[in-house]
Design an enzyme around this catalytic site. Sequence first.
Site, mmCIF file in Angstrom:
data_model
loop_
_atom_site.group_PDB
_atom_site.id
_atom_site.type_symbol
_atom_site.label_atom_id
_atom_site.label_comp_id
_atom_site.label_asym_id
_atom_site.label_seq_id
_atom_site.Cartn_x
_atom_site.Cartn_y
_atom_site.Cartn_z
ATOM 1 N N ASP A 152 0.756 -0.813 -0.087
ATOM 2 C CA ASP A 152 -0.164 -0.201 -0.093
ATOM 3 C C ASP A 152 0.723 1.625 0.081
ATOM 4 O O ASP A 152 0.191 2.658 0.269
ATOM 5 C CB ASP A 152 -1.113 0.244 1.264
ATOM 6 C CG ASP A 152 -0.385 -0.599 2.518
ATOM 7 O OD1 ASP A 152 1.090 -0.925 2.565
ATOM 8 O OD2 ASP A 152 -0.628 0.125 3.498
ATOM 9 N N GLU A 194 11.873 -4.085 12.274
ATOM 10 C CA GLU A 194 12.617 -3.227 11.660
ATOM 11 C C GLU A 194 14.118 -3.302 12.596
ATOM 12 O O GLU A 194 14.794 -3.648 12.584
ATOM 13 C CB GLU A 194 12.954 -1.546 11.425
ATOM 14 C CG GLU A 194 11.594 -1.315 10.435
ATOM 15 C CD GLU A 194 10.116 -1.163 10.975
ATOM 16 O OE1 GLU A 194 9.712 -1.875 12.485
ATOM 17 O OE2 GLU A 194 8.539 -1.355 10.352
HETATM 18 N N1 UDP Z 1 -0.142 -8.351 4.876
HETATM 19 C C1 UDP Z 1 -0.596 -9.341 4.893
HETATM 20 N N2 UDP Z 1 -1.056 -9.615 6.059
HETATM 21 C C2 UDP Z 1 -1.909 -9.539 6.841
HETATM 22 C C3 UDP Z 1 -2.018 -8.102 6.878
HETATM 23 C C4 UDP Z 1 -1.119 -6.972 5.874
HETATM 24 O O1 UDP Z 1 -0.170 -10.191 4.179
HETATM 25 O O2 UDP Z 1 -2.745 -9.274 7.773
HETATM 26 C C5 UDP Z 1 0.828 -7.188 4.462
HETATM 27 C C6 UDP Z 1 -0.182 -5.942 3.592
HETATM 28 O O3 UDP Z 1 -0.072 -6.282 2.683
HETATM 29 C C7 UDP Z 1 1.344 -4.631 3.803
HETATM 30 C C8 UDP Z 1 2.025 -5.423 5.527
HETATM 31 O O4 UDP Z 1 1.705 -6.550 5.055
HETATM 32 O O5 UDP Z 1 1.967 -5.190 2.450
HETATM 33 C C9 UDP Z 1 1.721 -4.442 6.491
HETATM 34 O O6 UDP Z 1 0.478 -4.114 6.538
HETATM 35 P P1 UDP Z 1 -0.142 -2.713 6.738
HETATM 36 O O7 UDP Z 1 -0.017 -2.247 5.301
HETATM 37 O O8 UDP Z 1 -1.579 -2.955 7.308
HETATM 38 O O9 UDP Z 1 0.703 -2.530 7.092
HETATM 39 P P2 UDP Z 1 0.713 -0.418 7.877
HETATM 40 O O10 UDP Z 1 0.947 0.212 7.064
HETATM 41 O O11 UDP Z 1 -0.368 -0.953 9.748
HETATM 42 O O12 UDP Z 1 2.494 -0.668 9.146
HETATM 43 MN MN MN Z 2 0.821 -0.042 4.861
#
Ligand code: UDP
Ligand code: MN
Length: 247
Positions: A111, A197
């Site tokens: 995203d 990280e």
């Molecule tokens: N993601 C995943 N499984 C989940 C939730 C998230 O594979 O149950 C993936 C999501 O598609 C993205 C990454 O993990 O590529 C980070 O997730 P997210 O963007 O929701 O996290 P944030 O932006 O809150 O750090």
């Molecule tokens: Mn994200």
Amino acid sequence: PLPPIYAITPTYSRPVQKAELTRLANTFRQVARLHWVLVEDAARRSELVSRFVARAGLPCTHLHIPTPRRYKRPGLPRATEQRNAGLAWLRQRHQHLPPPQPGVLFFADDDNTYSLELFEEMRTTRKVSVWPVGLVGGRWYERPVVENGKVVGWYTGWRADRPFAIDMAGFAVSLQVILSNPKAVFKRRGSQPGMQESDFLKQITTVEELEPKANNCTKVLVWHTRTEKVNLGNEPKYHLDTVKIEV
Ligand code: UDP
Ligand code: MN
């Protein structure tokens, strides 16, 4: 030839998934020698992602591993198993090849928003490189603070106690470092929110060793954007459409 860039992208099924992957493919297709490692958070490869990968127009590897149910809770780190599956694939693919093995690894969530310039910057990573990330941590940006070409601290508004106060989108690692640290993985146990990280980076590098990119970490070339949850409140219960369309 340019060293390849391996982008590891965890992804999971939801209404915006195909739209996110489309945006990403449109960016990655413009990057030379980029190999996309898409890791589905699922028990099997979905038809949607399989079809998408076949038509993406760039080299892709399509993996899958489900997140155990007990880890699917708010406040727990996401995509740990998927990133580790990408790391395992990368190590396996190169284990029988002799060094030096040029290549750069980058964790590309599905995203975020990536400028093309970012890939030019990370391409020259020798060990571990870092740069600012926009729209993250409750601020316009977070960034490594650089003095005389070295990282000496972190500009952040959130958990400044993190050893590496950096988002997943803020660093790249050379393939050589991944291969010479075969045990470096993302850990579930003891990993608090926001520490993924740091936990990973401290297994492979030190703050002194980091290579600042993006003009000594003064330019934002990647944004931690997040997509709004889709409103499907008007989906019909009956009188469905006469055709079945993949969205
Ligand atoms: N993601 C995943 N499984 C989940 C939730 C998230 O594979 O149950 C993936 C999501 O598609 C993205 C990454 O993990 O590529 C980070 O997730 P997210 O963007 O929701 O996290 P944030 O932006 O809150 O750090
Ligand atoms: Mn994200």
